[in-house]
Scaffold this motif. Structure first.
Motif, PDB file in Angstrom:
ATOM      1  N   GLY A  30       1.010  -1.352  -0.310  1.00 57.29           N
ATOM      2  CA  GLY A  30       0.314   0.338   0.114  1.00 57.29           C
ATOM      3  C   GLY A  30       0.679   1.257  -0.009  1.00 57.29           C
ATOM      4  O   GLY A  30       0.442   2.611  -0.811  1.00 57.29           O
ATOM      5  N   ALA A  31       1.665   1.440   0.781  1.00 59.59           N
ATOM      6  CA  ALA A  31       2.803   2.340   1.009  1.00 59.59           C
ATOM      7  C   ALA A  31       3.332   2.466  -0.259  1.00 59.59           C
ATOM      8  O   ALA A  31       3.750   3.631  -0.668  1.00 59.59           O
ATOM      9  N   ALA A  32       3.648   1.906  -1.484  1.00 60.10           N
ATOM     10  CA  ALA A  32       4.056   1.626  -2.874  1.00 60.10           C
ATOM     11  C   ALA A  32       3.230   2.223  -3.995  1.00 60.10           C
ATOM     12  O   ALA A  32       3.407   2.391  -4.759  1.00 60.10           O
ATOM     13  N   ALA A  33       1.476   2.103  -3.665  1.00 60.10           N
ATOM     14  CA  ALA A  33       0.362   1.665  -4.386  1.00 60.10           C
ATOM     15  C   ALA A  33       0.664   3.295  -4.926  1.00 60.10           C
ATOM     16  O   ALA A  33       0.552   4.021  -4.478  1.00 60.10           O
ATOM     17  N   ARG A  34       0.410   3.325  -6.535  1.00 58.93           N
ATOM     18  CA  ARG A  34      -0.208   4.279  -6.773  1.00 58.93           C
ATOM     19  C   ARG A  34      -1.617   4.844  -7.675  1.00 58.93           C
ATOM     20  O   ARG A  34      -2.384   3.147  -8.287  1.00 58.93           O
ATOM     21  N   PRO A  35      -2.225   5.821  -7.961  1.00 59.22           N
ATOM     22  CA  PRO A  35      -3.607   5.597  -8.729  1.00 59.22           C
ATOM     23  C   PRO A  35      -3.397   5.209  -9.598  1.00 59.22           C
ATOM     24  O   PRO A  35      -1.988   4.723 -10.888  1.00 59.22           O
ATOM     25  N   GLY A  36      -4.272   3.867 -10.174  1.00 61.89           N
ATOM     26  CA  GLY A  36      -4.375   3.098 -11.372  1.00 61.89           C
ATOM     27  C   GLY A  36      -3.869   1.661 -11.009  1.00 61.89           C
ATOM     28  O   GLY A  36      -4.693   0.755 -11.974  1.00 61.89           O
ATOM     29  N   ASP A  37      -3.377   1.396  -9.430  1.00 63.64           N
ATOM     30  CA  ASP A  37      -2.938   0.125  -9.128  1.00 63.64           C
ATOM     31  C   ASP A  37      -3.834  -0.778  -9.266  1.00 63.64           C
ATOM     32  O   ASP A  37      -5.041  -0.238  -8.245  1.00 63.64           O
ATOM     33  N   VAL A  38      -3.809  -1.785  -9.139  1.00 63.62           N
ATOM     34  CA  VAL A  38      -5.318  -3.126  -9.890  1.00 63.62           C
ATOM     35  C   VAL A  38      -4.047  -4.554  -8.612  1.00 63.62           C
ATOM     36  O   VAL A  38      -3.308  -4.172  -8.871  1.00 63.62           O
ATOM     37  N   ILE A  39      -4.376  -4.766  -7.259  1.00 61.22           N
ATOM     38  CA  ILE A  39      -4.477  -5.887  -7.006  1.00 61.22           C
ATOM     39  C   ILE A  39      -5.087  -7.074  -6.542  1.00 61.22           C
ATOM     40  O   ILE A  39      -6.075  -6.514  -6.450  1.00 61.22           O
ATOM     41  N   ALA A  40      -4.910  -8.429  -6.745  1.00 62.48           N
ATOM     42  CA  ALA A  40      -6.026  -8.809  -7.268  1.00 62.48           C
ATOM     43  C   ALA A  40      -6.352 -10.132  -6.701  1.00 62.48           C
ATOM     44  O   ALA A  40      -4.603 -10.780  -6.692  1.00 62.48           O
TER      45      ALA A  40
ATOM     46  N   GLU B  68     -10.217 -14.369  -8.707  1.00 63.36           N
ATOM     47  CA  GLU B  68     -10.089 -15.078 -10.336  1.00 63.36           C
ATOM     48  C   GLU B  68     -12.025 -14.768 -10.468  1.00 63.36           C
ATOM     49  O   GLU B  68     -12.472 -15.693 -11.804  1.00 63.36           O
ATOM     50  N   ARG B  69     -13.024 -14.733  -9.348  1.00 65.02           N
ATOM     51  CA  ARG B  69     -14.281 -14.522 -10.246  1.00 65.02           C
ATOM     52  C   ARG B  69     -14.524 -13.867 -11.487  1.00 65.02           C
ATOM     53  O   ARG B  69     -15.311 -13.992 -12.235  1.00 65.02           O
ATOM     54  N   LEU B  70     -13.649 -13.027 -11.886  1.00 65.77           N
ATOM     55  CA  LEU B  70     -14.091 -12.095 -12.789  1.00 65.77           C
ATOM     56  C   LEU B  70     -13.248 -12.298 -13.672  1.00 65.77           C
ATOM     57  O   LEU B  70     -13.579 -12.099 -15.380  1.00 65.77           O
ATOM     58  N   GLY B  71     -12.553 -13.306 -14.234  1.00 64.76           N
ATOM     59  CA  GLY B  71     -12.279 -13.884 -15.114  1.00 64.76           C
ATOM     60  C   GLY B  71     -11.431 -13.038 -16.493  1.00 64.76           C
ATOM     61  O   GLY B  71     -10.672 -12.254 -15.526  1.00 64.76           O
ATOM     62  N   ALA B  72     -11.454 -13.020 -17.122  1.00 68.62           N
ATOM     63  CA  ALA B  72     -11.445 -11.824 -18.549  1.00 68.62           C
ATOM     64  C   ALA B  72     -11.363 -10.377 -18.144  1.00 68.62           C
ATOM     65  O   ALA B  72     -11.093 -10.076 -18.990  1.00 68.62           O
ATOM     66  N   ALA B  73     -12.560 -10.550 -16.840  1.00 64.42           N
ATOM     67  CA  ALA B  73     -12.899  -8.978 -17.295  1.00 64.42           C
ATOM     68  C   ALA B  73     -12.253  -8.322 -15.991  1.00 64.42           C
ATOM     69  O   ALA B  73     -12.171  -7.015 -15.720  1.00 64.42           O
TER      70      ALA B  73
ATOM     71  N   PRO C  22      -8.676  -6.781 -15.360  1.00 65.72           N
ATOM     72  CA  PRO C  22      -8.017  -5.570 -15.635  1.00 65.72           C
ATOM     73  C   PRO C  22      -6.491  -6.466 -16.376  1.00 65.72           C
ATOM     74  O   PRO C  22      -5.971  -7.055 -15.265  1.00 65.72           O
ATOM     75  N   ALA C  23      -6.001  -5.885 -17.436  1.00 66.09           N
ATOM     76  CA  ALA C  23      -4.117  -6.663 -17.765  1.00 66.09           C
ATOM     77  C   ALA C  23      -3.529  -6.526 -17.339  1.00 66.09           C
ATOM     78  O   ALA C  23      -3.052  -7.279 -16.604  1.00 66.09           O
ATOM     79  N   GLY C  24      -3.647  -5.254 -16.593  1.00 64.72           N
ATOM     80  CA  GLY C  24      -2.642  -5.036 -15.425  1.00 64.72           C
ATOM     81  C   GLY C  24      -2.694  -4.839 -14.709  1.00 64.72           C
ATOM     82  O   GLY C  24      -3.789  -4.206 -13.595  1.00 64.72           O
ATOM     83  N   ARG C  25      -2.154  -5.509 -13.662  1.00 66.68           N
ATOM     84  CA  ARG C  25      -2.100  -5.907 -12.174  1.00 66.68           C
ATOM     85  C   ARG C  25      -1.182  -6.313 -11.350  1.00 66.68           C
ATOM     86  O   ARG C  25      -0.588  -7.069 -12.176  1.00 66.68           O
TER      87      ARG C  25
ATOM     88  N   LEU D  45       3.599 -13.206  -5.084  1.00 70.06           N
ATOM     89  CA  LEU D  45       2.507 -12.337  -5.601  1.00 70.06           C
ATOM     90  C   LEU D  45       3.325 -12.113  -7.155  1.00 70.06           C
ATOM     91  O   LEU D  45       5.052 -12.116  -7.529  1.00 70.06           O
ATOM     92  N   ARG D  46       2.627 -11.783  -8.509  1.00 64.60           N
ATOM     93  CA  ARG D  46       3.391 -11.861  -9.512  1.00 64.60           C
ATOM     94  C   ARG D  46       2.278 -10.362 -10.162  1.00 64.60           C
ATOM     95  O   ARG D  46       1.176 -10.087 -10.502  1.00 64.60           O
ATOM     96  N   ALA D  47       3.423 -10.051 -10.878  1.00 66.24           N
ATOM     97  CA  ALA D  47       2.784  -9.068 -11.929  1.00 66.24           C
ATOM     98  C   ALA D  47       2.708  -8.857 -12.840  1.00 66.24           C
ATOM     99  O   ALA D  47       3.690  -9.846 -13.683  1.00 66.24           O
ATOM    100  N   THR D  48       1.834  -8.426 -14.032  1.00 68.59           N
ATOM    101  CA  THR D  48       2.050  -8.745 -15.249  1.00 68.59           C
ATOM    102  C   THR D  48       2.364  -7.301 -16.161  1.00 68.59           C
ATOM    103  O   THR D  48       1.912  -7.634 -17.162  1.00 68.59           O
ATOM    104  N   ASP D  49       2.238  -6.820 -15.582  1.00 68.61           N
ATOM    105  CA  ASP D  49       3.234  -5.448 -16.131  1.00 68.61           C
ATOM    106  C   ASP D  49       4.421  -4.596 -15.131  1.00 68.61           C
ATOM    107  O   ASP D  49       4.300  -5.264 -14.174  1.00 68.61           O
ATOM    108  N   PRO D  50       5.017  -3.917 -16.482  1.00 61.91           N
ATOM    109  CA  PRO D  50       6.001  -3.599 -15.575  1.00 61.91           C
ATOM    110  C   PRO D  50       5.574  -2.428 -14.733  1.00 61.91           C
ATOM    111  O   PRO D  50       6.622  -2.245 -13.306  1.00 61.91           O
ATOM    112  N   ARG D  51       4.557  -1.237 -15.149  1.00 62.09           N
ATOM    113  CA  ARG D  51       3.964  -1.366 -13.390  1.00 62.09           C
ATOM    114  C   ARG D  51       3.831  -1.334 -12.599  1.00 62.09           C
ATOM    115  O   ARG D  51       4.368  -0.753 -11.371  1.00 62.09           O
ATOM    116  N   HIS D  52       2.910  -2.598 -12.287  1.00 60.76           N
ATOM    117  CA  HIS D  52       2.856  -2.988 -11.056  1.00 60.76           C
ATOM    118  C   HIS D  52       3.918  -3.737 -10.676  1.00 60.76           C
ATOM    119  O   HIS D  52       3.994  -4.715  -9.647  1.00 60.76           O
ATOM    120  N   ALA D  53       5.116  -4.621 -11.659  1.00 62.48           N
ATOM    121  CA  ALA D  53       6.200  -4.905 -11.287  1.00 62.48           C
ATOM    122  C   ALA D  53       6.982  -4.079 -10.330  1.00 62.48           C
ATOM    123  O   ALA D  53       7.683  -4.254  -8.910  1.00 62.48           O
TER     124      ALA D  53
END
Length: 156
Positions: A26-36, A114-119, A121-124, A141-149
């Motif tokens: 949370g301390a590192a999170a920025r607007p637009g971040d998604v944590i699934a 996981e209940r959202l499936g394809a819905a 967001p790709a970046g998370r 914890l696995r980042a799907t894009d550089p932003r979330h890494a």
């Protein structure tokens, strides 16, 4: 320069330790971040969400929004805490409007993602929690894009 890590494993031996991991995220999170968040019932998804809230500066109590689906909390950026436990799939989520344009202004934490499936967001940042009861929890914890890494760097 080394590439950012895309996956991290951690072990939590208590709810307080799970919240501490969340607080660092949370301390590192920025607007637009998604944590699934994913994991079995009682794994600690809500404890992790509480920690993320603390890291975002949320001062009010954070409970799982199982029956309201989305709870919004004020912090240094808004926290949108989503719980998909009662949903049967992405269609229910989209019909309920739980993912909308407000997410760009805050951090979205999704329990039972996981209940959202394809819905989803790709970046998370995907967080899989394994364990229940009094046993230690394994978190992957696995980042799907550089932003979330970038969030993974908070756990180094």
């Amino acid at each position: 320069m080394t590439a950012p890590r895309t996956a991290v494993r951690r072990t939590s031996r208590s709810p307080a330790a799970t919240r501490a991991i969340g607080a660092r995220l949370g301390a590192a999170a920025r607007p637009g971040d998604v944590i699934a968040l994913g994991g079995p019932l009682g794994a600690g998804k809500t404890e992790l969400a509480r920690g993320i809230a603390r890291g975002l500066g949320v001062t009010e109590p954070v409970a799982s929004p199982t029956f309201i689906l989305v709870a919004e909390h004020a912090g240094r950026v808004p926290l949108f805490h989503v719980d998909c436990y009662r949903l049967t799939g992405a269609r229910d989520a989209l019909a309920a409007g739980i993912l909308d344009e407000r997410a760009a202004d805050g951090v979205t934490v999704i329990e039972w993602a996981e209940r959202l499936g394809a819905a989803l967001p790709a970046g998370r940042l995907d967080v899989a929690i394994d364990g229940a009861g009094d046993e230690p929890r394994g978190l992957v914890l696995r980042a799907t894009d550089p932003r979330h890494a970038i969030l993974l760097g908070a756990l180094a």
